[in-house]
Design an enzyme around this catalytic site. Structure first.
Site, PDB file in Angstrom:
ATOM      1  N   CYS A  81       0.830  -1.206   0.000  1.00 21.63           N
ATOM      2  CA  CYS A  81       0.000   0.000   0.000  1.00 21.63           C
ATOM      3  C   CYS A  81       0.870   1.265   0.000  1.00 21.63           C
ATOM      4  O   CYS A  81       1.490   1.582  -0.997  1.00 21.63           O
ATOM      5  CB  CYS A  81      -0.985  -0.038   1.173  1.00 21.63           C
ATOM      6  SG  CYS A  81      -2.315   1.142   0.963  1.00 21.63           S
ATOM      7  N   HIS A 171      -3.748  -5.094   0.768  1.00 23.39           N
ATOM      8  CA  HIS A 171      -3.162  -5.612   2.009  1.00 23.39           C
ATOM      9  C   HIS A 171      -3.172  -7.146   2.033  1.00 23.39           C
ATOM     10  O   HIS A 171      -4.194  -7.747   2.374  1.00 23.39           O
ATOM     11  CB  HIS A 171      -3.924  -5.066   3.216  1.00 23.39           C
ATOM     12  CG  HIS A 171      -3.669  -3.616   3.447  1.00 23.39           C
ATOM     13  ND1 HIS A 171      -2.621  -3.147   4.191  1.00 23.39           N
ATOM     14  CD2 HIS A 171      -4.309  -2.521   2.966  1.00 23.39           C
ATOM     15  CE1 HIS A 171      -2.627  -1.829   4.195  1.00 23.39           C
ATOM     16  NE2 HIS A 171      -3.642  -1.419   3.452  1.00 23.39           N
ATOM     17  N   GLU A 173      -1.797  -8.958   4.158  1.00 23.88           N
ATOM     18  CA  GLU A 173      -1.715  -9.446   5.544  1.00 23.88           C
ATOM     19  C   GLU A 173      -3.081  -9.627   6.216  1.00 23.88           C
ATOM     20  O   GLU A 173      -3.187 -10.292   7.237  1.00 23.88           O
ATOM     21  CB  GLU A 173      -0.829  -8.512   6.389  1.00 23.88           C
ATOM     22  CG  GLU A 173      -1.378  -7.112   6.672  1.00 23.88           C
ATOM     23  CD  GLU A 173      -1.135  -6.104   5.553  1.00 23.88           C
ATOM     24  OE1 GLU A 173      -0.942  -6.523   4.395  1.00 23.88           O
ATOM     25  OE2 GLU A 173      -1.175  -4.887   5.828  1.00 23.88           O
TER      26      GLU A 173
END
Ligand code: XMP
Length: 515
Positions: A81, A171, A173
């Site tokens: 990002c 993202h 994660e």
């Protein structure tokens, strides 16, 4: 021993810790460093760098520090990002505020094969990912190519495969990104050539070695509370330095039923750790007499605890170190970027005021671990599941579960009620489904009837919550037969309680504890 590691540079994203978690879950050691700090490359232990997301704009050059050395190390870099935008900008690309902001799930499509995206896309070459951005890369830096795009973002995944620089607009994660972990896995193992080096066994060995190096033959004291963190800290320091560790356990009289007996049994008798047991029960009750105000209660308990701890630690000669159970989330330094994150308020059990006064140095053996890693380490060290998976217990103990002034009688009544509640949770196999549960004694009396007699006794409040981290919480939904059983046991066996109520508020607006 210097572990090979992945450095995560934090630009203030709320997900930075999550990136560290994912890397460690995959068995690779990682550390988070603020973007304002320089990385030490001289040890050759950094094998990959991940740049986190963040709330800033890459052109806010006064607020964003970017160490250009990162790009000249011959080390793979993955930008996520904001991280993706900043490497693009630093390497000559362009970033602009987008007309179409993307928040939430976005469908992206594959444009090109890449090592990074192996096993990531669905068979149709698409995937749902979680975006949270308003800026986007509009021009690629030299030698970069597009790997994936969405309707509104041209460059969702980019790479310079020769330099091993990668950028991801979304993202990976967060769990909402389907297969996100595969991207991180590919980065770690295929691109950075990481080897697994972060099992509980390796952590244990590394930490023991570090304690030995730091402390040498000096003496260490540790405030033992019986909770997870201080128990693991005591056990691992004992493994490292044996007799040079002394634990001090202060019985405030505000502990759960028989807790002091269990702590002494475990640490002194079973683990053979040097333990000074201080029974300060009467002193605490005396100091708390007629004190109503919650903050005053907390302060009195905290200060008295420190005073007692100090007094007993002075009796041991030549102490140089104080052991603390600081955890990784307490250390993260990203707060300065957004100004919105605040550090956790420490309880007195961390005895934070002590080292300055007592001129002690700190040993913080689990400061790079998350709570669940501490639990696993505890298992590796042979501590019982009962200690490691216990519900959290506040430093001020039962005092903040009896609103208003407290006395010995109220404490004893509460200990019994709490014991019944917790035992029943075990009996019904509910204990580990609940994040925290306890009984409280409300300072109100109501009328009841037992046999043919009128009673006029206290109310017992039960609280049981589910939560991730204690910051927010929801009440646990018990079945009627459980509630009935617990309520009957409490009212029938404890003199002083004739009514049981259940707290059905969430946090916020309530807190978990009553005071
Ligand atoms: P609250 O009541 O703030 O509680 O919603 C959140 C979590 O923190 C625990 N807690 C404390 N722990 N010292 C501690 O060690 C304290 O002074 C303290 N106050 C609250 C509480 O039990 C819950 O898990």
């Amino acid at each position: 021993m210097s572990l090979k590691k992945i450095i995560i540079i934090d630009f203030g994203s709320q997900f930075t810790q999550l990136i560290a978690r994912r890397v460690r879950e995959l068995g690779v050691y990682s550390e988070i460093i603020s973007h304002k700090k320089k990385i030490n490359f001289s040890n050759k232990d950094v094998i990959g760098i991940i740049l986190s997301g963040g709330p800033l704009n890459v052109y806010q050059t006064k607020k964003v520090s970017f160490d250009k050395k990162i790009l000249n190390q011959d080390i793979p870099v993955l930008g996520i990002c904001f991280g993706h935008q900043i490497i693009s900008k630093e390497l000559g690309g362009k970033v602009k505020q987008s007309k179409f902001r993307e928040f939430g799930l976005v469908n992206i499509k594959k444009n090109k094969e890449s090592v990074l995206t192996r096993n990531f896309f669905n068979k149709d070459g698409k995937n749902n990912v979680w975006m949270s951005h308003s800026d986007q890369v509009t021009k690629l830096p030299k030698n970069f190519e597009k790997i994936a795009s969405s309707t509104n973002s041209k460059f969702c995944i980019i790479q310079n495969k020769y330099k091993k620089f990668y950028g991801i607009q979304f993202h990976p994660e967060v769990t909402h990104t389907h297969n996100g972990i595969k991207l991180i896995k590919n980065f770690l193992f295929s691109i950075c050539k990481s080897k697994k080096n972060w099992s509980s066994k390796e952590q244990k060995e590394k930490i023991i070695e570090e304690i030995k190096t730091q402390v040498g033959h000096s003496k260490v004291i540790c405030a033992l509370s019986g909770g997870v963190d201080s128990s693991v800290v005591a056990k691992i320091i004992h493994k490292a330095i044996g007799k040079n560790l002394t634990c001090i356990f202060v019985n405030t009289g505000l502990l759960r039923k028989n807790e002091e007996i269990q702590v002494i049994k475990t640490f002194k008798q079973k683990l053979k750790i040097k333990l000074i047991y201080v029974n300060a029960k009467n002193l605490f009750i005396k100091k708390l007499k007629k004190v109503n105000d919650p903050e005053k209660k907390r302060k009195i308990i905290g200060n008295l605890f420190i005073k007692i701890f100090e007094k007993y630690s002075k009796k041991i000669s030549n102490i140089k170190y104080l052991a603390q159970g600081t955890l990784y989330p307490d250390l993260i330094e990203s707060k300065s970027v957004t100004g919105s994150q605040t550090s956790k308020i420490k309880s007195h059990h961390n005895v934070g005021g002590l080292p300055k006064k007592m001129k002690l140095k700190l040993v913080e053996p689990v400061k790079f671990l998350f709570k669940d890693e501490v639990r696993k380490l505890g298992e590796e060290l042979g501590l019982s599941k009962e200690i490691l998976y216990r519900h959290p217990f506040p430093g001020p103990g039962l005092a903040i579960r009896i609103p208003g002034d407290i006395d010995e009688n109220k404490i004893n009544i509460l200990k019994e009620a709490d014991n019944i509640f917790i035992k029943s949770l075990y009996k019904y196999n509910l204990y580990h489904k609940i994040w925290q549960a306890y009984a409280a004694l409300l300072p109100v009396k109501t009328v009841g009837v037992m046999g043919d007699n009128r009673t006029y006794e206290h109310i017992c409040l039960l609280r049981a919550i589910t939560s991730e981290d204690g910051m927010t919480a929801d009440f646990f939904n018990f079945k009627k037969d459980f509630m009935q059983d617990v309520s009957n046991q409490i009212v029938n066996s404890i003199k002083g309680i004739n009514r049981v109520v259940y707290d059905v508020t969430s946090k916020p607006p309530s807190t978990i504890e009553l005071e």
